[in-house]
Design a protein around this motif. Structure first.
Motif, PDB file in Angstrom:
ATOM      1  N   THR A 115      41.855  40.014  39.356  1.00  0.00           N
ATOM      2  CA  THR A 115      42.664  38.986  40.011  1.00  0.00           C
ATOM      3  C   THR A 115      44.115  39.140  39.605  1.00  0.00           C
ATOM      4  O   THR A 115      44.424  39.476  38.459  1.00  0.00           O
ATOM      5  CB  THR A 115      42.150  37.584  39.621  1.00  0.00           C
ATOM      6  OG1 THR A 115      40.774  37.477  40.017  1.00  0.00           O
ATOM      7  CG2 THR A 115      42.952  36.487  40.276  1.00  0.00           C
ATOM      8  N   LEU A 117      47.913  37.077  39.835  1.00  0.00           N
ATOM      9  CA  LEU A 117      48.745  35.937  40.178  1.00  0.00           C
ATOM     10  C   LEU A 117      49.916  36.532  40.950  1.00  0.00           C
ATOM     11  O   LEU A 117      50.826  37.121  40.371  1.00  0.00           O
ATOM     12  CB  LEU A 117      49.199  35.212  38.915  1.00  0.00           C
ATOM     13  CG  LEU A 117      49.897  33.897  39.088  1.00  0.00           C
ATOM     14  CD1 LEU A 117      49.064  32.917  39.909  1.00  0.00           C
ATOM     15  CD2 LEU A 117      50.221  33.298  37.740  1.00  0.00           C
ATOM     16  N   LEU A 129      46.913  33.136  44.185  1.00  0.00           N
ATOM     17  CA  LEU A 129      45.964  33.997  43.480  1.00  0.00           C
ATOM     18  C   LEU A 129      45.256  34.895  44.482  1.00  0.00           C
ATOM     19  O   LEU A 129      44.862  34.439  45.560  1.00  0.00           O
ATOM     20  CB  LEU A 129      44.905  33.156  42.761  1.00  0.00           C
ATOM     21  CG  LEU A 129      45.343  32.344  41.569  1.00  0.00           C
ATOM     22  CD1 LEU A 129      44.307  31.284  41.239  1.00  0.00           C
ATOM     23  CD2 LEU A 129      45.554  33.259  40.368  1.00  0.00           C
TER      24      LEU A 129
END
Length: 182
Positions: A115, A117, A129
């Motif tokens: 993941t 940001l 996100l």
């Protein structure tokens, strides 16, 4: 942005694009140079999303806390009249803004979603996100755009979506869903 066709007979988040983008390249300059994870703490309301796990969900919120081990987000939704909450753990990677996402539950470590940001507003009032994991030659993608203010203008949300797409988030705009609390 890649033009990825959605494979309808599989999961809606599986696309014909077989690879995920370089997540580190999707981070804004602000994330790369000025991000302070402690300032992200607080209650966020999802505004838009692309996520198979949220099909049928409404009133999505993320209660973010920051600690030595990374970020923790209590993700709350309603499935019909039934409330549901799960804690998502974001373990920091080698570069600022990159995380490994897991659910804080038995077996939660079995699925790790890389993941990024992508961006936050400089006052930490909004965040974007994006997760992407390649499984069986296909990319599974998730996108969440959330704000600390529950009620924001649709034009502002569209700007956040446009910024994510311009950064290289490879999700078809028509596939991004608006959150509803009805």
């Amino acid at each position: 942005m890649k033009n990825c066709a959605i494979i309808l007979f599989a999961m809606p988040t599986l696309t014909a694009c077989s690879s995920c983008p370089d997540l580190s390249s999707l981070r804004s300059d602000f994330i790369r140079t000025s991000f302070d994870s402690a300032k992200l703490a607080g209650l966020f309301t999802e505004q838009v999303y692309f996520d198979i796990a949220q099909v049928g969900a409404s009133c999505q919120t993320l209660n973010v806390t920051s600690g030595e081990d990374g970020l923790s987000m209590d993700f709350s939704v309603k499935y019909g009249p039934i409330p549901f909450t799960i804690t998502e753990l974001y373990t920091p990677g080698k570069e600022v803004g990159l995380y490994s996402k897991n659910a804080d539950m038995p077996g939660g470590k079995l699925l790790t979603l890389p993941t990024v940001l992508v961006d936050v507003e400089e006052d930490y009032s909004a965040m974007t996100l994006y997760s992407c994991l390649e499984i069986g030659g296909q990319a599974v993608r998730e996108l969440v755009i959330a704000t600390k203010d529950e009620n924001v203008d649709d034009t502002y949300v569209q700007e956040l979506v446009d910024n994510a797409l311009a950064a290289g988030v490879d999700i078809e705009p028509d596939s991004i869903k608006k959150v509803s609390c009805k």
